[in-house]
Design an enzyme around this catalytic site. Structure first.
Site, PDB file in Angstrom:
ATOM      1  N   VAL A 163      43.807  17.508  30.038  1.00 27.70           N
ATOM      2  CA  VAL A 163      43.369  16.489  29.077  1.00 27.70           C
ATOM      3  C   VAL A 163      44.354  15.334  29.284  1.00 27.70           C
ATOM      4  O   VAL A 163      45.484  15.381  28.810  1.00 27.70           O
ATOM      5  CB  VAL A 163      43.369  17.035  27.634  1.00 27.70           C
ATOM      6  CG1 VAL A 163      43.056  15.937  26.644  1.00 27.70           C
ATOM      7  CG2 VAL A 163      42.372  18.180  27.507  1.00 27.70           C
ATOM      8  N   PRO A 164      43.932  14.308  30.041  1.00 26.17           N
ATOM      9  CA  PRO A 164      44.862  13.356  30.674  1.00 26.17           C
ATOM     10  C   PRO A 164      45.489  12.291  29.778  1.00 26.17           C
ATOM     11  O   PRO A 164      45.226  11.099  29.917  1.00 26.17           O
ATOM     12  CB  PRO A 164      43.992  12.728  31.758  1.00 26.17           C
ATOM     13  CG  PRO A 164      42.615  12.752  31.175  1.00 26.17           C
ATOM     14  CD  PRO A 164      42.539  14.021  30.393  1.00 26.17           C
ATOM     15  N   CYS A 165      46.393  12.713  28.909  1.00 29.98           N
ATOM     16  CA  CYS A 165      47.126  11.742  28.089  1.00 29.98           C
ATOM     17  C   CYS A 165      48.062  10.887  28.939  1.00 29.98           C
ATOM     18  O   CYS A 165      48.484   9.816  28.502  1.00 29.98           O
ATOM     19  CB  CYS A 165      47.883  12.442  26.967  1.00 29.98           C
ATOM     20  SG  CYS A 165      49.021  13.723  27.505  1.00 29.98           S
ATOM     21  N   HIS A 166      48.340  11.321  30.170  1.00 28.81           N
ATOM     22  CA  HIS A 166      49.194  10.520  31.053  1.00 28.81           C
ATOM     23  C   HIS A 166      48.519   9.205  31.445  1.00 28.81           C
ATOM     24  O   HIS A 166      49.189   8.292  31.912  1.00 28.81           O
ATOM     25  CB  HIS A 166      49.583  11.316  32.309  1.00 28.81           C
ATOM     26  CG  HIS A 166      48.432  11.731  33.162  1.00 28.81           C
ATOM     27  ND1 HIS A 166      47.718  12.897  32.933  1.00 28.81           N
ATOM     28  CD2 HIS A 166      47.856  11.148  34.244  1.00 28.81           C
ATOM     29  CE1 HIS A 166      46.765  13.003  33.836  1.00 28.81           C
ATOM     30  NE2 HIS A 166      46.829  11.949  34.638  1.00 28.81           N
ATOM     31  N   ARG A 167      47.223   9.083  31.217  1.00 31.27           N
ATOM     32  CA  ARG A 167      46.485   7.861  31.564  1.00 31.27           C
ATOM     33  C   ARG A 167      46.536   6.811  30.459  1.00 31.27           C
ATOM     34  O   ARG A 167      45.913   5.762  30.572  1.00 31.27           O
ATOM     35  CB  ARG A 167      45.037   8.207  31.892  1.00 31.27           C
ATOM     36  CG  ARG A 167      44.892   9.096  33.112  1.00 31.27           C
ATOM     37  CD  ARG A 167      43.462   9.452  33.415  1.00 31.27           C
ATOM     38  NE  ARG A 167      43.421  10.470  34.468  1.00 31.27           N
ATOM     39  CZ  ARG A 167      42.428  11.338  34.627  1.00 31.27           C
ATOM     40  NH1 ARG A 167      41.377  11.307  33.818  1.00 31.27           N
ATOM     41  NH2 ARG A 167      42.484  12.221  35.596  1.00 31.27           N
TER      42      ARG A 167
END
Length: 195
Positions: A163-167
């Protein structure tokens, strides 16, 4: 004359653990199974329930603390069960090898509630190789002034990488924070940009 028993070897202990984990899995005695996988951003603990992946943690978060939190919040029946997570490990390997741009894993959002959960469910809509700001994500969630709450939702995301919170970046384009550390966030963004 005293007889001494032979101590089991590491391989024998590993085989015994695998047999016990399989038996516990077959009997439905494991509520949370986990394994540790190696990645370019360090070792990751991946845990699942019968509903899907419930937690991914960076080593810097303290695997023992993460497992205790899972025992407290989900179920005390937590056991290392690598086979249960073969698919997750394979998809993570493909992602880090730039052969996968999205994940097809069932997810269990049991560790999130309310607005944080809403934001975390929006994160996979940010396309691979793209970024958005906390403010833009707040707007997408229907609460344009809640950008700080969006930051908190990203900071407490129990499923980083998948779940790409790094984006999600600050409005000025700087990285902001990340559970895995800024080096890990930068590495994930660089990996996706290079694909």
């Amino acid at each position: 004359m005293n007889e001494t028993k032979n101590e089991p070897t590491g391989g024998e202990l590993s085989a015994l653990h695998d047999r016990l984990a399989r038996a516990a899995e077959e009997r439905g005695l494991i509520d949370v199974g986990y394994r540790v996988v190696d990645s370019p951003v360090g070792r990751l603990l991946v845990a699942s329930t019968e509903h899907g992946i419930v937690r991914i943690a960076f080593e810097r978060e303290g695997f023992d603390s993460v497992l205790q939190a899972l025992a407290d919040r989900v179920s005390p029946r937590v056991l290392e069960a690598p086979a249960r997570l073969d698919r997750a490990a394979a998809e993570l390997d493909e992602y880090f090898a730039k052969r996968r741009t999205g994940f097809d894993l069932p997810l269990d959002f049991a560790l999130t509630r309310g607005f944080r959960g809403e934001v975390q469910r929006l994160l996979p809509t940010i396309a691979y190789g793209h970024t958005t700001s906390y403010a833009e994500l707040a707007n997408a969630a229907g609460r344009p002034r809640a950008f700080r709450a969006v930051g908190t939702a990203c900071a407490t995301n129990p499923l980083p990488v998948v779940v790409p919170c790094h984006r999600v970046l600050r409005g000025d384009g700087s990285l902001g924070g990340y559970a895995g550390g800024l080096d890990a966030k930068r590495a994930l963004l660089d990996l996706e940009a290079a694909a």
